[in-house]
Design a protein around this motif. Structure first.
Motif, PDB file in Angstrom:
ATOM      1  N   SER A 201      72.628  71.916  24.680  1.00  0.00           N
ATOM      2  CA  SER A 201      74.065  72.079  24.415  1.00  0.00           C
ATOM      3  C   SER A 201      74.343  72.927  23.176  1.00  0.00           C
ATOM      4  O   SER A 201      75.295  73.705  23.176  1.00  0.00           O
ATOM      5  CB  SER A 201      74.749  70.711  24.295  1.00  0.00           C
ATOM      6  OG  SER A 201      74.261  69.971  23.195  1.00  0.00           O
ATOM      7  N   ALA A 202      73.513  72.805  22.150  1.00  0.00           N
ATOM      8  CA  ALA A 202      73.792  73.545  20.910  1.00  0.00           C
ATOM      9  C   ALA A 202      73.790  75.044  21.195  1.00  0.00           C
ATOM     10  O   ALA A 202      72.848  75.577  21.766  1.00  0.00           O
ATOM     11  CB  ALA A 202      72.739  73.213  19.859  1.00  0.00           C
ATOM     12  N   LEU A 205      78.135  75.044  23.728  1.00  0.00           N
ATOM     13  CA  LEU A 205      79.423  74.349  23.793  1.00  0.00           C
ATOM     14  C   LEU A 205      79.634  73.567  22.495  1.00  0.00           C
ATOM     15  O   LEU A 205      78.676  73.288  21.773  1.00  0.00           O
ATOM     16  CB  LEU A 205      79.465  73.433  25.026  1.00  0.00           C
ATOM     17  CG  LEU A 205      78.285  72.472  25.252  1.00  0.00           C
ATOM     18  CD1 LEU A 205      78.545  71.115  24.605  1.00  0.00           C
ATOM     19  CD2 LEU A 205      78.038  72.300  26.744  1.00  0.00           C
ATOM     20  N   PRO A 206      80.888  73.211  22.194  1.00  0.00           N
ATOM     21  CA  PRO A 206      81.137  72.450  20.960  1.00  0.00           C
ATOM     22  C   PRO A 206      80.510  71.061  21.074  1.00  0.00           C
ATOM     23  O   PRO A 206      80.543  70.451  22.143  1.00  0.00           O
ATOM     24  CB  PRO A 206      82.663  72.331  20.909  1.00  0.00           C
ATOM     25  CG  PRO A 206      83.191  73.345  21.879  1.00  0.00           C
ATOM     26  CD  PRO A 206      82.133  73.491  22.935  1.00  0.00           C
ATOM     27  N   VAL A 207      79.912  70.608  19.996  1.00  0.00           N
ATOM     28  CA  VAL A 207      79.220  69.318  20.019  1.00  0.00           C
ATOM     29  C   VAL A 207      80.017  68.281  19.220  1.00  0.00           C
ATOM     30  O   VAL A 207      80.182  67.150  19.649  1.00  0.00           O
ATOM     31  CB  VAL A 207      77.783  69.460  19.463  1.00  0.00           C
ATOM     32  CG1 VAL A 207      77.096  68.100  19.423  1.00  0.00           C
ATOM     33  CG2 VAL A 207      76.978  70.460  20.290  1.00  0.00           C
ATOM     34  N   GLY A 208      80.495  68.673  18.061  1.00  0.00           N
ATOM     35  CA  GLY A 208      81.345  67.761  17.280  1.00  0.00           C
ATOM     36  C   GLY A 208      80.609  66.566  16.721  1.00  0.00           C
ATOM     37  O   GLY A 208      81.081  65.433  16.786  1.00  0.00           O
ATOM     38  N   TYR A 224      69.689  78.484  23.428  1.00  0.00           N
ATOM     39  CA  TYR A 224      70.936  79.205  23.160  1.00  0.00           C
ATOM     40  C   TYR A 224      70.999  79.748  21.730  1.00  0.00           C
ATOM     41  O   TYR A 224      71.842  80.573  21.425  1.00  0.00           O
ATOM     42  CB  TYR A 224      72.132  78.297  23.435  1.00  0.00           C
ATOM     43  CG  TYR A 224      72.226  77.865  24.881  1.00  0.00           C
ATOM     44  CD1 TYR A 224      72.801  78.700  25.828  1.00  0.00           C
ATOM     45  CD2 TYR A 224      71.716  76.635  25.307  1.00  0.00           C
ATOM     46  CE1 TYR A 224      72.877  78.323  27.161  1.00  0.00           C
ATOM     47  CE2 TYR A 224      71.794  76.246  26.634  1.00  0.00           C
ATOM     48  CZ  TYR A 224      72.374  77.089  27.561  1.00  0.00           C
ATOM     49  OH  TYR A 224      72.442  76.709  28.884  1.00  0.00           O
ATOM     50  N   LEU A 225      70.140  79.282  20.846  1.00  0.00           N
ATOM     51  CA  LEU A 225      70.162  79.775  19.466  1.00  0.00           C
ATOM     52  C   LEU A 225      69.203  80.943  19.253  1.00  0.00           C
ATOM     53  O   LEU A 225      69.152  81.506  18.166  1.00  0.00           O
ATOM     54  CB  LEU A 225      69.877  78.632  18.482  1.00  0.00           C
ATOM     55  CG  LEU A 225      70.891  77.470  18.534  1.00  0.00           C
ATOM     56  CD1 LEU A 225      70.524  76.385  17.522  1.00  0.00           C
ATOM     57  CD2 LEU A 225      72.321  77.954  18.284  1.00  0.00           C
ATOM     58  N   ASN A 226      68.416  81.298  20.263  1.00  0.00           N
ATOM     59  CA  ASN A 226      67.632  82.545  20.272  1.00  0.00           C
ATOM     60  C   ASN A 226      66.638  82.676  19.113  1.00  0.00           C
ATOM     61  O   ASN A 226      66.370  83.785  18.644  1.00  0.00           O
ATOM     62  CB  ASN A 226      68.574  83.762  20.230  1.00  0.00           C
ATOM     63  CG  ASN A 226      69.721  83.644  21.218  1.00  0.00           C
ATOM     64  OD1 ASN A 226      69.474  83.515  22.408  1.00  0.00           O
ATOM     65  ND2 ASN A 226      70.945  83.649  20.743  1.00  0.00           N
ATOM     66  N   GLY A 227      66.095  81.568  18.656  1.00  0.00           N
ATOM     67  CA  GLY A 227      65.235  81.595  17.467  1.00  0.00           C
ATOM     68  C   GLY A 227      63.825  82.121  17.696  1.00  0.00           C
ATOM     69  O   GLY A 227      63.082  82.306  16.738  1.00  0.00           O
ATOM     70  N   GLU A 336      81.944  67.734  32.749  1.00  0.00           N
ATOM     71  CA  GLU A 336      80.590  67.215  33.009  1.00  0.00           C
ATOM     72  C   GLU A 336      79.573  68.334  33.193  1.00  0.00           C
ATOM     73  O   GLU A 336      78.476  68.107  33.692  1.00  0.00           O
ATOM     74  CB  GLU A 336      80.615  66.355  34.282  1.00  0.00           C
ATOM     75  CG  GLU A 336      81.487  65.121  34.134  1.00  0.00           C
ATOM     76  CD  GLU A 336      81.631  64.342  35.446  1.00  0.00           C
ATOM     77  OE1 GLU A 336      80.908  64.661  36.413  1.00  0.00           O
ATOM     78  OE2 GLU A 336      82.465  63.418  35.484  1.00  0.00           O
ATOM     79  N   ARG A 337      79.928  69.544  32.801  1.00  0.00           N
ATOM     80  CA  ARG A 337      79.041  70.670  33.049  1.00  0.00           C
ATOM     81  C   ARG A 337      78.590  71.347  31.756  1.00  0.00           C
ATOM     82  O   ARG A 337      79.398  71.641  30.889  1.00  0.00           O
ATOM     83  CB  ARG A 337      79.750  71.706  33.925  1.00  0.00           C
ATOM     84  CG  ARG A 337      78.793  72.781  34.448  1.00  0.00           C
ATOM     85  CD  ARG A 337      79.541  74.007  34.974  1.00  0.00           C
ATOM     86  NE  ARG A 337      80.462  73.662  36.046  1.00  0.00           N
ATOM     87  CZ  ARG A 337      81.439  74.481  36.451  1.00  0.00           C
ATOM     88  NH1 ARG A 337      81.612  75.668  35.890  1.00  0.00           N
ATOM     89  NH2 ARG A 337      82.242  74.101  37.416  1.00  0.00           N
ATOM     90  N   GLY A 338      77.294  71.560  31.647  1.00  0.00           N
ATOM     91  CA  GLY A 338      76.763  72.324  30.516  1.00  0.00           C
ATOM     92  C   GLY A 338      76.901  73.804  30.795  1.00  0.00           C
ATOM     93  O   GLY A 338      77.890  74.246  31.387  1.00  0.00           O
TER      94      GLY A 338
END
Lengths: 396, 396
Positions: A201-202, A205-208, A224-227, A336-338
């Motif tokens: 998820s990170a 989408l927003p995690v909060g 998703y952070l492409n590290g 409900e979708r990533g």
């Protein structure tokens, strides 16, 4: 396949404010990369930065770089770069070790914090398996029992014996987004602590984390952070838990005076307490450099594009792919979708191999899942249309 | 300072078969780098290799590199490169995580293997502190007691309650070489297991893990092995212990079928069982590349040169430095000396800063130790003479 959908894709791409970000990445002409949820693409500027890290910081400054090049403080500094992407405050995220090792730290610390009489750890049974394996070990070493449940069963299973609950924010296989705010509130109402795994998820989408009072969170940085391959993971510890964070891995990097080389362990303050040994600096600084692509990008914009992409991909699949040959295991509801679409499909392993040969790179997850990850920073709507078209050509 | 010693240095350098290896490293003219026991110098060929890893393997092949570029098998493959340097057989060393994390794995597994009634862990009290901190946690989580003793006291303290003993092969501060064969035999005679920390010996002297029946060993790779800042550590598990190796960190990388994503943990065979999560590939492949400098170098030749270097440095210090201003805390006997010389000295912190300004890079360890590491692959006898001369000029 369809002029209408191809035109729609072009219009959506033309209106996409994130579209220019694609140029920040190294991508191949003619290839649609839908596996950024497994290994993110290379940001173009990273090779030059790493050349400098290796040739100058290591090669010339050598040991001086621990101070002069900021190596020593990298885990906290990079943690503060990730924090806004997951809704965490400064000083609450530290980078280092693998997700598995961080699950161990978080779960053991959560159980120790939960208090007397609480000897049960609930685990998302559909989780990426490492979380379950490590949770089993954490339970064994803290005299707890493990109960593996589907996320839908967890809230009803909470009780006075529950110490901690480990849940994936987005399921790696189905792409289902679990209800982080609601489940965290229910876990707290039962007097237990919530540990969330944000691997899928990170950055999508927003995690909060802070807004929803999450106790602990872990995640990897190479999706998703492409590290970069195997780039270090991170650990989030809620600010008001930090002073009581009792780690099972008290390495010298987490000491209040690491260079005092004192025989007794006294933990440092804040996020530092989640550190263990000497961090893998090359992998860590590649991650730091890669995070530059997020400058000025609100995660809300990423989420909006992600949902539009997966909606559009599903629309194209529906239009192109012969009825009955695939079915989506990813929930249709946005809530409900990533950021992935998983399609169950007979012979999925073979189908994915053939798709990759046609230039559409997703991945296969046993037993029968075709997994397509949509990374909004570098995937566009024409990519989604082409992926569906190639899939249809194979299954037609 | 002395024509005699300068000439002797020149003669020793001329006769040194390892001298050509210096050209394999990036070093500065005019700087004597005696801190390779903290961070090894950069092998010249590593930047080009890493450019390829980043730009091609990550940037172009992306996810395919896990198979096609051998990323997945790197931990075992690189372990097999390190194995001969520490006298271990193939398939007994795996690379990954930090030394601290590997100490935790090894100690917990050792206690679990030691059997009923054995609830004491003995720890080298002069150890690098992280080992002691992590041992304390391992003890707490396995219902053991910790006893911190000087290495000289350990053999007498062994008894029927001893489960495991954690000792540094070479003490990081004093440079003392502990008696690995003798202590391991005594530990075994008492029915306990030996865990050796090789951070300050691997790559500097023969270790003989298999020859001496060592049970477990850990070590870092960024000192004498030149793997780069924070390059991953390694874990050795004796071949006949592997099937019983019961890790506290059973991440998915150690599963017998990692891509089966099976809910139940079933450990893989051999060294693989020491893996945890996804390895830091960039740091790991820099290490692999760096190990090329060892091709054709017998560790016995390194040891012979190391002793000659430290002998010669002590001879120069004795000749040059005003009597009483420093005293060696490193044992004079070869059998008790690692590859560093530690001198206690009033105001050592200030003295080291001034030495570094003069181009002699060692390091300072509290409270009063000047530490000079001699890395035989790239340090020569003229370097040793110059270091002593600069020190004398400062203290004279």
């Amino acid at each position: 396949m369809s002029e209408v959908l191809a035109k729609k894709a072009a219009a959506l791409d033309a209106a996409d404010e994130l579209a220019p970000h694609r140029d920040l990445f190294t991508l191949d002409e003619g290839v649609v990369y839908l596996d950024g949820n497994s290994l993110g693409a290379l940001p173009r500027h990273v090779p030059a930065r790493m050349q400098d890290v290796i040739a100058r910081e290591w090669g010339q400054l050598r040991i001086r770089s621990w101070e002069e090049s900021g190596w020593w403080t990298a885990p906290e500094r990079i943690g503060d770069r990730i924090a806004p992407l997951v809704g965490a405050g400064p000083g609450t995220v530290v980078v280092g070790d693998s997700t598995s090792v961080n699950v161990f730290k978080a779960l053991v610390a959560a159980v120790r914090m939960a208090g007397e009489g609480r000897d049960e750890i609930l685990v998302d049974a559909s989780t990426f398996p490492t979380d379950g394996y490590v949770a089993e070990s954490a339970a064994r070493m803290t005299d707890c029992q493990i109960r593996a449940l589907s996320p839908a069963e967890i809230v009803a299973a909470l009780g006075p014996r529950t110490a901690a609950v480990l849940v994936n924010h987005v399921d790696y296989r189905s792409g289902r987004l679990n209800d982080l705010p609601g489940m965290t509130a229910a876990i707290h109402a039962a007097g237990a602590l919530a540990v969330w795994d944000l691997c899928h998820s990170a950055g999508a989408l927003p995690v909060g984390l802070a807004a929803h009072d999450v106790d602990f969170a872990v995640g990897c940085t190479y999706k998703y952070l492409n590290g970069g391959p195997g780039s270090p993971a991170y650990l989030y510890v809620r600010a008001d838990h930090q002073a009581r964070f009792d780690t099972p891995l008290p390495g010298w990097n987490s000491h209040e005076d690491p260079f005092g080389m004192r025989p007794a362990y006294v933990p440092g303050d804040g996020a530092t307490r989640g550190r263990v040994g000497t961090p893998d600096i090359l992998s860590m600084l590649a991650l730091e450099s890669a995070l530059d692509v997020w400058d000025g990008v609100p995660v809300e914009a990423v989420r909006a594009k992600s949902l539009a992409l997966t909606d559009f991909f599903l629309e194209c699949v529906e239009a192109y792919v012969p009825a009955g040959s695939v079915s989506s295991v990813t929930p249709a509801a946005h809530a409900e979708r990533g950021s992935q679409v998983s399609l169950s499909c007979a012979g999925a392993g073979e189908v994915m191999r053939a798709l990759i040969e046609r230039g559409v790179v997703g991945d296969f997850r046993r037993p029968d899942v075709l997994r397509f990850g949509f990374t909004p920073l570098y995937v566009g709507f024409a990519d989604a249309e082409r992926a569906a078209a190639e899939l249809a050509a194979l299954l037609g």
